[in-house]
Write an enzyme that holds these catalytic residues in place. Structure first.
Site, mmCIF file in Angstrom:
data_model
loop_
_atom_site.group_PDB
_atom_site.id
_atom_site.type_symbol
_atom_site.label_atom_id
_atom_site.label_comp_id
_atom_site.label_asym_id
_atom_site.label_seq_id
_atom_site.Cartn_x
_atom_site.Cartn_y
_atom_site.Cartn_z
ATOM 1 N N GLU A 263 4.523 18.149 0.033
ATOM 2 C CA GLU A 263 5.000 17.505 1.263
ATOM 3 C C GLU A 263 6.529 17.385 1.274
ATOM 4 O O GLU A 263 7.147 17.058 0.254
ATOM 5 C CB GLU A 263 4.371 16.122 1.389
ATOM 6 C CG GLU A 263 4.727 15.417 2.694
ATOM 7 C CD GLU A 263 4.099 14.045 2.822
ATOM 8 O OE1 GLU A 263 4.577 13.261 3.674
ATOM 9 O OE2 GLU A 263 3.144 13.747 2.086
ATOM 10 N N CYS B 212 6.058 11.958 9.822
ATOM 11 C CA CYS B 212 6.956 11.330 8.860
ATOM 12 C C CYS B 212 8.013 12.291 8.329
ATOM 13 O O CYS B 212 9.155 11.886 8.078
ATOM 14 C CB CYS B 212 6.155 10.740 7.703
ATOM 15 S SG CYS B 212 5.045 11.912 6.892
ATOM 16 N N GLU C 117 -2.503 14.041 -0.796
ATOM 17 C CA GLU C 117 -1.056 14.346 -0.814
ATOM 18 C C GLU C 117 -0.439 13.894 -2.132
ATOM 19 O O GLU C 117 0.593 13.247 -2.173
ATOM 20 C CB GLU C 117 -0.351 13.663 0.359
ATOM 21 C CG GLU C 117 -0.927 14.031 1.709
ATOM 22 C CD GLU C 117 -0.249 13.310 2.867
ATOM 23 O OE1 GLU C 117 -0.133 13.900 3.954
ATOM 24 O OE2 GLU C 117 0.159 12.146 2.685
ATOM 25 N N GLY D 159 0.800 -1.224 0.000
ATOM 26 C CA GLY D 159 0.000 0.000 0.000
ATOM 27 C C GLY D 159 0.824 1.261 0.000
ATOM 28 O O GLY D 159 0.451 2.256 -0.616
ATOM 29 N N HIS D 160 1.919 1.260 0.720
ATOM 30 C CA HIS D 160 2.849 2.404 0.725
ATOM 31 C C HIS D 160 4.235 1.848 0.460
ATOM 32 O O HIS D 160 4.829 1.180 1.294
ATOM 33 C CB HIS D 160 2.812 3.141 2.060
ATOM 34 C CG HIS D 160 3.493 4.478 2.026
ATOM 35 N ND1 HIS D 160 4.739 4.685 1.464
ATOM 36 C CD2 HIS D 160 3.089 5.693 2.492
ATOM 37 C CE1 HIS D 160 5.070 5.955 1.591
ATOM 38 N NE2 HIS D 160 4.083 6.596 2.206
ATOM 39 N N HIS E 16 -0.325 9.449 -4.690
ATOM 40 C CA HIS E 16 0.373 9.939 -3.499
ATOM 41 C C HIS E 16 1.848 10.127 -3.848
ATOM 42 O O HIS E 16 2.536 9.188 -4.247
ATOM 43 C CB HIS E 16 0.191 8.918 -2.382
ATOM 44 C CG HIS E 16 0.710 9.352 -1.048
ATOM 45 N ND1 HIS E 16 2.029 9.200 -0.686
ATOM 46 C CD2 HIS E 16 0.089 9.935 0.010
ATOM 47 C CE1 HIS E 16 2.194 9.648 0.555
ATOM 48 N NE2 HIS E 16 1.029 10.106 0.986
ATOM 49 N N CYS F 37 8.360 15.113 2.635
ATOM 50 C CA CYS F 37 8.774 13.742 2.322
ATOM 51 C C CYS F 37 8.836 13.501 0.817
ATOM 52 O O CYS F 37 9.664 12.713 0.344
ATOM 53 C CB CYS F 37 7.811 12.740 2.953
ATOM 54 S SG CYS F 37 8.077 12.458 4.716
#
Length: 669
Positions: free
Chosen positions: A340, A415, A324, A207-208, A272, A342
């Site tokens: 973002e 994060c 995001e 998923g990520h 994302h 990150c």
């Protein structure tokens, strides 16, 4: 032993502990082989070591992130933070601290990290599973986790995401200390993944993404092909389940997860933005190690799409706050820009890998733009305040609920701060790279690098005051006379290219010529993929000098970006500028910069830890509320580097400036 291990790693890219037939054709020079003596970066890395790392560990303690591991070991209590990926804040801080210790040994910090690793190890289940959101109370796990292992992985559990960050941190800790205590935990967990997932086992698209990059790290250390094969398996699972493509909901049709079609069929940066950067980085790693040309073709197309249609002028990506994520082509709004931190970090990871694959300076141009602007804007000058999002415009007349106007010490979803912790110590590893007799100089940071070129030791010392001044000097010090192709990047911005696409351009090209001297005499050189190549037999104390033009450039946007029409942004060298309320009479969004404006650059050592500011006489729009009149006046404007904004309180800021008044929009509040 520790010194040998340090030389195996840089920026998450380790040289294999066993023979490998394929790899990146170009290899980075490890950050452990570069000793900085630089006003700009040395202070930031030192602040990270002395302030950001201790503050991050303290916040992991005070917010319950450490307590989650303690409870997981005891299988009692209640998960006490918000997100199931909160485990990774400990992992990322250990990773950054390990990079720091690799060049700055710290016995007290090392002992503290060992105590954390001990806590993490006790939380690991006998078969290798490690996920506090479930292990604390397996009957009543955290809501996102799902009732059983892995069942929510393709949605929200982040189980594999946690694994990936653990692998990155364990590899960094092993590199820095030579200890296997964390590495063994990671390997035990990775072996569980190998037993669980695969062609004839459980299928899932993470998923990520990041587990793919982490597995590659472990493969490089161990040479165990199961880890590399699993990384490729996870990548190839994307798009297999064929989400409902008729839906316009980004969370249903798979684009949010880069999961709407197989990766080899993707040609657009989507979904994302952080997930995307980690996926494309993982694809680059696997392509380098397996020779998968289909991956290469896909990420080449995606990179062109991102840089040509989806990147902000200061290097940030991920325009849309809802998810995001990347927006549509040319969807780059200013007032609601998300950006973002990150995502900027992931963008640096990906562009470094693209350079190592292709040897083209355009990737380092993007890396540098991101690094000096949209990335370090994410951390305050104090080292303990942060931006999660990085705005392009903050106006008193318009406030968007998702935009941050001032920095925070921590976030519920933290994060970004811990990601900065792990990125900053590794910056020296982006400076140099090698391919046989070719030595690439990518970033201009003062310090000395120790290299081996064709098995001969060479030191390269940089002396400069970059990014404020363009005079660069390189002293070459080989142990013995050595044939070498010195390849110095001539930045795109110094060749009248604001970005490696037509998304942004300079209003007026610079006419300055770039001259390179060797030992005081002009030298002929040829350009290869953006690099000035100087080929000779180098002798002790050979000196190379060049000066990059430091004109103040007015940057214009492509006509496909209507919000930036008839506006300019300001750039000097690699640094993008903004106007902030503090320097401009309490406002910034009322400034007009006419076409004939001339800027003066001046270094102010006492401002914002020392910055080059831009000053000029411009126009400003003034509103007299009492008399209901609007007028313009001439005023002095000061622009500061974008990365330094929001370190002096809350107020207006803008990156883009109109060149003339075309219309007045009346707002009701």
């Amino acid at each position: 032993m520790i010194k040998k291990l340090c030389l195996l790693f840089t920026l998450g890219l380790a040289l294999s502990a066993s023979a490998q037939k394929k790899d990146y054709p170009i290899q980075p020079v490890p950050f452990t082989s570069v000793k900085l003596d630089d006003q700009f970066w040395s202070s930031k890395i030192e602040t990270n070591r002395t302030v950001t790392i201790p503050a991050s560990f303290a916040r992991c303690e005070s917010t319950g992130r450490v307590k989650n591991f303690v409870m997981a070991a005891e299988h009692q209590g209640k998960f006490c933070t918000v997100y199931p990926f909160d485990d990774t804040d400990i992992y990322k801080t250990i990773e950054g601290a390990s990079y720091s210790m690799a060049v700055h040994p710290d016995p007290k910090l090392s002992a503290y990290i060992d105590s954390l690793i001990n806590i993490v190890g006790k939380a690991q289940e006998p078969d290798g599973y490690l996920y506090t959101a479930r292990s604390i109370d397996p009957i009543h796990p955290q809501a996102w986790a799902g009732p059983e292992r892995w069942v929510n992985e393709q949605k929200s559990s982040h189980e594999l995401y946690n694994c990936g960050h653990m692998y990155e941190a364990a590899a960094a800790h092993f590199m820095a200390t030579g200890k296997r205590n964390f590495l063994n935990i990671a390997l035990k967990n990775a072996d569980l993944l190998v037993r669980t997932f695969g062609p004839d086992k459980k299928h899932v698209a993470p998923g990520h993404e990041i587990v793919e990059m982490g597995l590659v790290r472990l493969y490089r250390i161990t040479g165990k092909t199961d880890y590399l094969n699993l990384a490729k398996f996870f990548i190839d699972q994307r798009g297999i389940k064929a989400y409902n493509k008729k839906s316009t909901n980004v969370y249903e049709n798979g684009t949010y997860f880069q999961d709407d079609k197989p990766v080899v069929d993707q040609d657009e940066a989507e979904g994302h933005a952080v997930r995307a950067m980690y996926l494309y980085s993982g694809m680059a790693d696997v392509a380098a190690l397996t020779g998968d040309t289909a991956y290469l073709k896909a990420i080449d197309k995606i990179w062109n799409n991102m840089v040509g249609k989806k990147m902000y002028v200061q290097g940030s990506i991920g325009a849309v706050g809802d998810g995001e994520r990347f927006g549509d082509n040319y969807e780059l709004p200013n007032a609601t820009a998300y950006n973002e931190t990150c995502a900027a970090i992931g963008n640096v990871f990906w562009n470094e890998r693209m350079f190592l694959l292709h040897g083209d300076s355009k990737y380092i141009d993007v890396l540098e733009k991101t690094l000096y602007n949209g990335l370090i804007s994410g951390v305050g000058l104090d080292g303990k305040s942060f931006f999660y999002t990085n705005a392009m415009q903050v106006s008193d007349s318009f406030t968007h609920p998702d935009l941050e106007r001032e920095r925070s010490g921590w976030f519920t979803c933290s994060c970004c701060p811990t990601n900065l912790v792990r990125l900053l110590p590794s910056v020296p590893g982006y400076m140099y790279a090698e391919n046989g007799s070719d030595v690439y100089v990518n970033l201009f940071i003062s310090g000395t690098a120790s290299l081996m070129v064709n098995n001969k030791a060479i030191k390269i010392t940089q002396q400069n005051n970059y990014p404020w001044q363009g005079a660069l000097a390189f002293t070459i010090d080989p142990a013995a006379a050595t044939e070498m192709n010195l390849m110095i990047r001539i930045p795109g911005w110094a060749q009248n290219r604001a970005i490696p696409s037509d998304l942004y351009s300079y209003e007026q090209p610079s006419t300055q010529k770039i001259e390179i001297k060797v030992n005081g005499k002009p030298v002929d050189y040829h350009m290869v993929k953006g690099y000035a190549v100087i080929s000779k037999k180098w002798k002790k104390n050979d000196k190379v000098e060049l000066t990059l033009p430091m004109d103040v450039q007015r940057v214009m946007a492509n006509k496909a970006l209507p919000e930036d029409s008839a506006k300019v942004a300001l750039q000097r060298g690699p640094v993008m500028y903004c106007a902030e309320w503090k320097d401009n009479g309490g406002k910034a969004t009322n400034i007009i910069i006419p076409k004939n404006t001339v800027f003066d650059a001046a270094f102010e050592p006492s401002l914002l830890n020392g910055v080059m500011v831009l000053k000029a006489n411009v126009k400003s729009v003034n509103i007299d509320v009492a008399n209901q009149t609007i007028s313009t006046e001439t005023k002095s404007m000061t622009a500061i580097p974008y990365y330094a904004w929001a370190n002096r309180g809350k107020g207006e800021m803008t990156v883009w400036f109109p060149e003339q008044v075309k219309a007045i929009e009346l707002l009701t509040r």
